[in-house]
Design a protein around this motif. Structure first.
Motif, PDB file in Angstrom:
ATOM      1  N   SER A 198     -48.497 -52.461 -50.498  1.00  0.00           N
ATOM      2  CA  SER A 198     -49.054 -51.135 -50.253  1.00  0.00           C
ATOM      3  C   SER A 198     -47.939 -50.154 -49.918  1.00  0.00           C
ATOM      4  O   SER A 198     -47.060 -50.461 -49.096  1.00  0.00           O
ATOM      5  CB  SER A 198     -50.042 -51.173 -49.085  1.00  0.00           C
ATOM      6  N   THR A 199     -47.992 -48.975 -50.520  1.00  0.00           N
ATOM      7  CA  THR A 199     -47.022 -47.933 -50.188  1.00  0.00           C
ATOM      8  C   THR A 199     -47.340 -47.385 -48.802  1.00  0.00           C
ATOM      9  O   THR A 199     -48.418 -47.646 -48.243  1.00  0.00           O
ATOM     10  CB  THR A 199     -47.070 -46.778 -51.205  1.00  0.00           C
ATOM     11  N   LEU A 200     -46.434 -46.596 -48.255  1.00  0.00           N
ATOM     12  CA  LEU A 200     -46.679 -45.988 -46.946  1.00  0.00           C
ATOM     13  C   LEU A 200     -47.907 -45.080 -46.983  1.00  0.00           C
ATOM     14  O   LEU A 200     -48.684 -45.043 -46.025  1.00  0.00           O
ATOM     15  CB  LEU A 200     -45.449 -45.210 -46.477  1.00  0.00           C
ATOM     16  N   ASP A 201     -48.096 -44.362 -48.095  1.00  0.00           N
ATOM     17  CA  ASP A 201     -49.285 -43.518 -48.234  1.00  0.00           C
ATOM     18  C   ASP A 201     -50.560 -44.351 -48.210  1.00  0.00           C
ATOM     19  O   ASP A 201     -51.575 -43.946 -47.624  1.00  0.00           O
ATOM     20  CB  ASP A 201     -49.242 -42.705 -49.535  1.00  0.00           C
ATOM     21  N   ALA A 202     -50.520 -45.519 -48.841  1.00  0.00           N
ATOM     22  CA  ALA A 202     -51.687 -46.409 -48.847  1.00  0.00           C
ATOM     23  C   ALA A 202     -51.975 -46.924 -47.438  1.00  0.00           C
ATOM     24  O   ALA A 202     -53.127 -46.931 -46.991  1.00  0.00           O
ATOM     25  CB  ALA A 202     -51.465 -47.575 -49.802  1.00  0.00           C
ATOM     26  N   ILE A 203     -50.928 -47.326 -46.744  1.00  0.00           N
ATOM     27  CA  ILE A 203     -51.096 -47.822 -45.370  1.00  0.00           C
ATOM     28  C   ILE A 203     -51.702 -46.731 -44.493  1.00  0.00           C
ATOM     29  O   ILE A 203     -52.625 -46.983 -43.712  1.00  0.00           O
ATOM     30  CB  ILE A 203     -49.755 -48.327 -44.804  1.00  0.00           C
ATOM     31  N   ASP A 204     -51.196 -45.506 -44.640  1.00  0.00           N
ATOM     32  CA  ASP A 204     -51.748 -44.375 -43.878  1.00  0.00           C
ATOM     33  C   ASP A 204     -53.236 -44.191 -44.176  1.00  0.00           C
ATOM     34  O   ASP A 204     -54.032 -43.951 -43.267  1.00  0.00           O
ATOM     35  CB  ASP A 204     -50.989 -43.088 -44.191  1.00  0.00           C
ATOM     36  N   ALA A 205     -53.615 -44.309 -45.450  1.00  0.00           N
ATOM     37  CA  ALA A 205     -55.022 -44.146 -45.837  1.00  0.00           C
ATOM     38  C   ALA A 205     -55.890 -45.236 -45.219  1.00  0.00           C
ATOM     39  O   ALA A 205     -56.984 -44.955 -44.709  1.00  0.00           O
ATOM     40  CB  ALA A 205     -55.168 -44.146 -47.362  1.00  0.00           C
ATOM     41  N   PHE A 206     -55.408 -46.480 -45.240  1.00  0.00           N
ATOM     42  CA  PHE A 206     -56.180 -47.577 -44.652  1.00  0.00           C
ATOM     43  C   PHE A 206     -56.328 -47.386 -43.148  1.00  0.00           C
ATOM     44  O   PHE A 206     -57.396 -47.606 -42.581  1.00  0.00           O
ATOM     45  CB  PHE A 206     -55.541 -48.926 -44.950  1.00  0.00           C
TER      46      PHE A 206
END
Length: 150
Positions: free
Chosen positions: A52-60
């Protein structure tokens, strides 16, 4: 009854309760993560190195109803299995599949308790990224202190 989906992005558009990104680094970006959240994912557990990219982690993490387990904790089973294999080899031991499975389950349960406890101790309850980072740091720091380095 299955459907073929082209590329990594397509798979993450399918509504699901559990997502297990296990293929490649950065396979889930912010857009894919937002789509998973929108489609009702409840649990995301990484089974690869940084899928997961950092943006994905932030979204989760921004989603209130998603439990996100980072690779350094959720993917530890592969590393632990290798360590169990090496222990058997170096000790010339043989463990049955059931014994190995029981040992691995115990290791993974301990990892979960360690990251959950670390997150709670420092005021980040439910944030398993923070819990994994803190627990990992504490483990290294304790080892350094035990060796007199600090």
């Amino acid at each position: 009854g299955s459907t073929y989906t082209e590329g990594c992005k397509g798979i993450w558009s399918i509504p699901c309760d559990v997502a297990l990104p296990c293929a490649t680094q950065n396979e889930i970006d912010g857009e894919s993560a937002a789509l998973l959240v929108k489609n009702g994912v409840k649990y995301v557990a990484e089974g690869a190195n940084m899928p997961s990219t950092l943006d994905a982690i932030d979204a989760f993490q921004a989603a209130k109803n998603v439990v996100y387990l980072p690779a350094k904790a959720a993917n530890a089973g592969g590393v632990a299995t290798s360590a169990l294999e090496m222990a058997q080899s170096s000790g010339r031991l043989y463990w049955s599949a059931e014994e190995v499975d029981a040992k691995l389950k115990n290791i993974m349960i301990n990892i979960y308790h360690n990251i959950d406890s670390a997150a709670k101790r420092y005021g980040f309850e439910g944030n398993y990224v923070m819990g994994a980072n803190i627990a990992g740091f504490e483990k290294v720091a304790d080892a350094m202190m035990a060796h007199g380095i600090v």
